[in-house]
Write a protein that holds these residues in place. Structure first.
Motif, PDB file in Angstrom:
ATOM      1  N   ASP A 263       0.875  -1.198   0.040  1.00 36.24           N
ATOM      2  CA  ASP A 263      -0.151  -0.020   0.107  1.00 36.24           C
ATOM      3  C   ASP A 263       0.876   1.319  -0.074  1.00 36.24           C
ATOM      4  OD1 ASP A 263      -2.060  -1.839   0.290  1.00 36.24           O
ATOM      5  OD2 ASP A 263      -2.537  -1.215   2.374  1.00 36.24           O
ATOM      6  N   ASP A 264       0.370   2.364  -0.685  1.00 37.77           N
ATOM      7  CA  ASP A 264       0.823   3.661  -0.540  1.00 37.77           C
ATOM      8  C   ASP A 264       2.141   4.060  -1.051  1.00 37.77           C
ATOM      9  OD1 ASP A 264      -1.721   4.682   0.842  1.00 37.77           O
ATOM     10  OD2 ASP A 264      -0.713   3.445   2.683  1.00 37.77           O
ATOM     11  N   CYS A 265       2.499   3.157  -1.964  1.00 33.38           N
ATOM     12  CA  CYS A 265       4.053   3.082  -2.820  1.00 33.38           C
ATOM     13  C   CYS A 265       3.815   4.020  -4.073  1.00 33.38           C
ATOM     14  CB  CYS A 265       4.502   1.683  -3.030  1.00 33.38           C
ATOM     15  SG  CYS A 265       5.046   0.648  -1.770  1.00 33.38           S
ATOM     16  N   ILE A 266       5.067   4.594  -4.375  1.00 34.84           N
ATOM     17  CA  ILE A 266       5.358   5.375  -5.541  1.00 34.84           C
ATOM     18  C   ILE A 266       6.478   4.746  -6.179  1.00 34.84           C
ATOM     19  CG2 ILE A 266       5.645   7.550  -6.521  1.00 34.84           C
ATOM     20  CD1 ILE A 266       4.668   8.944  -3.870  1.00 34.84           C
ATOM     21  N   LEU A 267       6.076   4.257  -7.278  1.00 32.80           N
ATOM     22  CA  LEU A 267       7.065   3.817  -8.285  1.00 32.80           C
ATOM     23  C   LEU A 267       7.179   4.719  -9.743  1.00 32.80           C
ATOM     24  CD1 LEU A 267       6.333   1.620  -6.503  1.00 32.80           C
ATOM     25  CD2 LEU A 267       6.878  -0.086  -8.297  1.00 32.80           C
ATOM     26  N   GLN A 268       8.340   5.010 -10.045  1.00 31.60           N
ATOM     27  CA  GLN A 268       8.773   5.803 -11.253  1.00 31.60           C
ATOM     28  C   GLN A 268       9.684   5.309 -12.280  1.00 31.60           C
ATOM     29  OE1 GLN A 268       9.521   9.799 -10.482  1.00 31.60           O
ATOM     30  NE2 GLN A 268       9.663  10.528 -12.720  1.00 31.60           N
ATOM     31  N   ALA A 269       9.302   4.994 -13.377  1.00 35.82           N
ATOM     32  CA  ALA A 269      10.264   4.550 -14.469  1.00 35.82           C
ATOM     33  C   ALA A 269      11.410   3.375 -13.924  1.00 35.82           C
ATOM     34  CB  ALA A 269      11.103   5.530 -15.054  1.00 35.82           C
ATOM     35  N   SER A 270      10.723   2.167 -13.490  1.00 34.50           N
ATOM     36  CA  SER A 270      11.700   1.253 -12.780  1.00 34.50           C
ATOM     37  C   SER A 270      11.158  -0.061 -13.274  1.00 34.50           C
ATOM     38  CB  SER A 270      11.521   1.349 -11.325  1.00 34.50           C
ATOM     39  OG  SER A 270      12.165   2.578 -10.997  1.00 34.50           O
ATOM     40  N   TYR A 271      12.074  -1.185 -12.983  1.00 35.58           N
ATOM     41  CA  TYR A 271      12.009  -2.547 -13.472  1.00 35.58           C
ATOM     42  C   TYR A 271      11.935  -3.357 -12.032  1.00 35.58           C
ATOM     43  CZ  TYR A 271      12.586  -7.161 -15.336  1.00 35.58           C
ATOM     44  OH  TYR A 271      12.366  -8.505 -15.776  1.00 35.58           O
ATOM     45  N   ILE A 272      10.850  -4.002 -11.824  1.00 40.48           N
ATOM     46  CA  ILE A 272      10.701  -4.650 -10.478  1.00 40.48           C
ATOM     47  C   ILE A 272      10.378  -6.075 -11.040  1.00 40.48           C
ATOM     48  CG2 ILE A 272       9.464  -4.820  -8.285  1.00 40.48           C
ATOM     49  CD1 ILE A 272      10.745  -2.141  -8.827  1.00 40.48           C
ATOM     50  N   GLU A 273      11.123  -7.020 -10.549  1.00 40.25           N
ATOM     51  CA  GLU A 273      11.012  -8.545 -10.702  1.00 40.25           C
ATOM     52  C   GLU A 273      11.128  -9.377  -9.555  1.00 40.25           C
ATOM     53  OE1 GLU A 273      12.783 -11.951 -13.515  1.00 40.25           O
ATOM     54  OE2 GLU A 273      13.380 -10.107 -13.901  1.00 40.25           O
ATOM     55  N   LYS A 274      10.072 -10.218  -9.375  1.00 36.53           N
ATOM     56  CA  LYS A 274      10.213 -11.365  -8.119  1.00 36.53           C
ATOM     57  C   LYS A 274      10.662 -10.519  -6.924  1.00 36.53           C
ATOM     58  CE  LYS A 274      10.978 -15.229 -11.065  1.00 36.53           C
ATOM     59  NZ  LYS A 274      11.609 -16.246 -11.609  1.00 36.53           N
ATOM     60  N   SER A 275       9.977  -9.325  -6.637  1.00 41.54           N
ATOM     61  CA  SER A 275      10.480  -8.657  -5.361  1.00 41.54           C
ATOM     62  C   SER A 275       9.152  -8.084  -4.454  1.00 41.54           C
ATOM     63  CB  SER A 275      11.414  -7.359  -5.907  1.00 41.54           C
ATOM     64  OG  SER A 275      12.330  -7.646  -6.368  1.00 41.54           O
TER      65      SER A 275
END
Length: 295
Positions: A263-275
């Motif tokens: 909840d309440d996260c902010i993600l910008q222009a990133s690559y997220i895998e198996k995390s």
């Protein structure tokens, strides 16, 4: 730095999207409506459909479309195999997958050991078939008192009538929703089916309180779960068994696969895998997170 494989406890097919939850077409793109009418035209009449799960064996034949692809049943569309999309239509029923059509399909059907009253037979190359269409077929079939019905792609039988059949070349085909029985056997139809399914997935999430800007640039796989209050900006790709929590902001340019975003996260222009990204965390821009647990 060494990384470890995380057990994210996200199961395959965690989200069997209930497209029946779409009560109207207000949120569906007009172009898609003009092309195909995304929602089924024939709806099951009001009343319980629990009997379908109790009395129907849902059989899917792996279609042999080798001129299109060697193993077309396992082609990925929106994060699911084409076969899996068809199986979702029969969710709640006991299901059986047959290897291929073969020359003795009727003989194979007669040999099936089941106590179910009806056998519904469909094919893996109709990924746009959904539960509403399947229920509409069963509703019509039973209310008409039929022993067998030929569909645009498939059949329904009374099990106790199968033994009397000498072949399944039934001349009279009953027309139901044309979109649902679209046979995906070439690249053009594959592209078309993919667009329809992506539109359905996005509309499902929009109905559940998700805000999207630039919908045509957002791609969400069928097993992605998103909680209400999340905002998704253009150019985001959400893949695999991914979970997005409440009130998350996905700025432009993220690719997220098989991950948990709390909840309440902010993600910008990133690559997220198996995390796993913990609550109230900001990621990016231009970060690469693989097999990490970030609190």
């Amino acid at each position: 730095m060494e990384t470890q494989e995380l057990d994210l406890e996200i199961s395959k097919n965690q989200l069997a999207i209930d497209f029946d939850a779409l009560e109207n077409t207000d949120l569906i793109e007009e172009s898609a409506i003009e092309e195909s009418s995304i929602l089924p035209k024939q709806l099951v009449s009001a009343g319980s459909t629990e009997w379908i799960g109790e009395e129907v064996l849902f059989v899917v034949v792996k279609a042999d479309n080798k001129n299109f692809a060697f193993d077309s049943a396992n082609i990925d569309i929106c994060g699911k195999k084409m076969l899996d999309w068809v199986l979702i239509a029969g969710s709640g029923c006991e299901s059986l997958v047959l290897a291929n059509e073969g020359e003795d399909l009727l003989k194979t059907l007669k040999s099936i050991k089941t106590d179910k009253k009806f056998i519904a037979l469909f094919y893996s190359d109709t990924p746009l078939l959904d539960r509403s269409n399947f229920h509409a077929v069963m509703d019509f079939f039973t209310k008409s008192g039929m022993n067998v019905i030929a569909l645009p792609r498939g059949y329904v039988f009374r099990r106790d009538f199968l033994g009397l059949l000498e072949n399944i070349n039934i001349p009279c085909v009953h027309e139901f929703d044309k979109l649902a029985f679209t046979v995906v056997d070439n690249t053009k139809k594959l592209s078309y089916a993919s667009k329809i399914l992506y539109d359905k997935i996005k509309n499902y999430h929009l109905k559940n309180g998700i805000t999207m800007f630039g919908e045509n640039t957002i791609f969400i796989d069928g097993d992605v779960e998103i909680e209400s209050g999340t905002i998704i900006y253009p150019n985001n790709i959400l893949k695999g068994q991914t979970y997005i929590g409440k009130n998350v902001v996905l700025e432009s340019g993220n690719i997220i696969e098989d991950s948990i975003i709390s909840d309440d996260c902010i993600l910008q222009a990133s690559y997220i895998e198996k995390s796993k990204i913990g609550k109230n965390t900001a990621i990016g821009p231009f970060e690469r997170v693989i097999n990490e647990d970030i609190e």
